[in-house]
Design an enzyme around this catalytic site. Structure first.
Site: not given
Ligand code: GLN
Length: 445
Positions: A49, A124, A148
């Protein structure tokens, strides 16, 4: 695509060929899962990532503001990969600074879902999940602050695991919300997940929140025949779509057929989960992102004076990131700190207590990952709608627990539906044992 377990047995020459094949396939793919094909070493290729430092790679957290930044060192997880025969290969697309649930906030454009190219891959870590599910990566690393890893894995039909907070070093991970962030594996199956988890988890003095509890390898001790007590949360699932609710029933039957005991529980305080997560996460995010000002960190866009240079440079952030910086500053401001931030921290304790109560009786909890299958690209018009779709994943991060999402079934259009098993703190072995048993019983294809 061959599994991680198989790849680890390949010779050097076979791996050389495999890397070429993967690169060729990934270049032809239109999933937009890879940002580029940077390489490091000659082991088993693993997709990384874009928020994890790999020495000498351009690492950008999916953001314009980090264009041109070259990582000066390896994250601890990268050192662990290299010490175990893996080699970072390619950067995975992601929501800007890991803020989002669809990978639509990436500077590099949206990643597509391999099961339907008009659908998001989730976020994400959308690039990581899309590539693994789409047959263009053996496995990948993601990061999970509020879902995410698990949610994109669920949307794409692969396995995503978030370790207990503190088990995997965050050294070298670009911080989003430091008290929630955790790096974890995205793989084709549960066994690979355990293998990769064992490799990346370590005690690290460079991360002050790293745990020094003894690490016992899970993969070689995997036992899907263990009989476990698994809690199902009856009231919790009512807000999920009927397809997800049906999938929940399928998984319960599968677990029963494997000889596990199902116990019924309720979660009573879930209505404040989303609010408290978005207060705590944005408060920490705004603090972490303050360093990107074009002077100390981040690319600089010169203005006529210092003030303008700050403004121009920070104006490179995308809308979602800006929204969260504003929200985070608001909840931390002196007039509102008690009303929002402090209250959210209290809710965090209540959430942990609720889980603790269930774990007095249960080994694992079965839960949805997302309320629906992967939405169509562009369908979230209102950010609050997107935040609400995190309802089943964020409480696990607030409580620091480990959880694994695995594919269970598909809806009438063929879109994958995953569910997650949640474990008590540091109970990764139990989590993998239960997940392997569920995987065997549902036999998802
Ligand atoms: N969708 C969640 C957010 O936008 C989680 C994102 C994540 O786990 N990095 O914060």
């Amino acid at each position: 695509m061959i599994t991680l377990k198989e790849a680890l047995r390949k010779s050097r020459e076979e791996l050389d060929r495999l890397r070429l094949e993967i690169e060729e396939k990934a270049r032809e793919s239109n999933l937009n899962a890879y940002i580029d094909f940077s390489k490091s070493g000659d082991g088993v290729p693993i997709l990384i990532k874009d928020n994890i430092q790999v020495k000498d790679w351009t690492i950008t957290s999916g953001s314009k503001i980090l264009q041109g930044y070259i990582a000066p060192y390896n994250a601890t997880v990268i050192e662990n990969l290299k010490a175990n025969g893996l080699s970072p290969f390619g950067r995975a697309n992601m929501d800007e600074f890991a803020m989002g649930s669809t990978t639509e906030s990436s500077y590099y454009g949206v990643t597509k879902n391999p099961y339907g190219e008009d659908r998001v891959a989730g976020g994400s870590s959308g690039g990581s999940a899309s590539a693994v599910a789409g047959g263009i990566a053996i496995c990948a690393l993601g990061s999970d602050t509020g879902g995410s890893i698990r949610q994109p894995a669920s949307y794409c039909g692969c396995v995503g695991m978030k370790p207990t907070y503190g088990r995997v070093s965050r050294y070298g991970l670009a911080s989003y919300a430091s008290s929630l962030d955790q790096i974890g594996p995205i793989t084709q199956n549960v066994e690979d997940s355990a293998i990769l988890y064992d490799i990346i988890s370590s005690y690290d003095p460079k991360d002050s929140t790293s745990s020094n509890l003894e690490l016992i390898p899970t993969a070689k001790n995997l036992n899907p025949d263990r009989k476990l007590k698994i809690a199902v949360i009856d009231n919790y699932i009512r807000e999920a779509s009927s397809d997800v609710q049906n999938t929940y029933k399928i998984a319960i039957e599968a677990l029963k057929s494997e000889g596990h005991t199902i116990i019924h529980k309720e979660m009573t305080n879930t209505k404040y989960d989303i609010a408290s997560y978005y207060i705590i996460a944005t408060a920490e995010a705004t603090t972490n992102l303050a360093r990107y000002d074009g002077i100390r960190y981040g690319s600089r866009v010169e203005g006529d004076n210092l003030q303008e240079t700050y403004l121009n440079s920070r104006n490179q952030f995308g809308d979602e990131v800006k929204r969260r910086i504003l929200l985070g500053n608001f909840v931390l401001s002196s007039g509102f700190y008690d009303a929002y931030y402090l209250k959210a921290q209290k809710v965090r304790h209540i959430i942990r207590d609720e889980f603790n109560k269930i774990f007095k009786e249960a080994d694992l909890i079965l839960s949805p990952v997302a309320p629906t299958v992967a939405p169509k690209i562009g369908s979230f018009k209102d950010p609050l709608e997107m935040y609400k779709s995190d309802m089943f994943t964020i409480s696990i991060n607030l409580a620091g627990l480990p959880a694994i999402s695995l594919p269970i079934s598909r809806d009438s259009e063929g879109m994958p539906i995953g569910l997650q098993l949640i474990g008590n703190l540091f109970s990764e072995q139990t989590l993998f044992d239960g997940a392997m048993s569920l995987e065997r019983a549902v036999n998802y294809i």
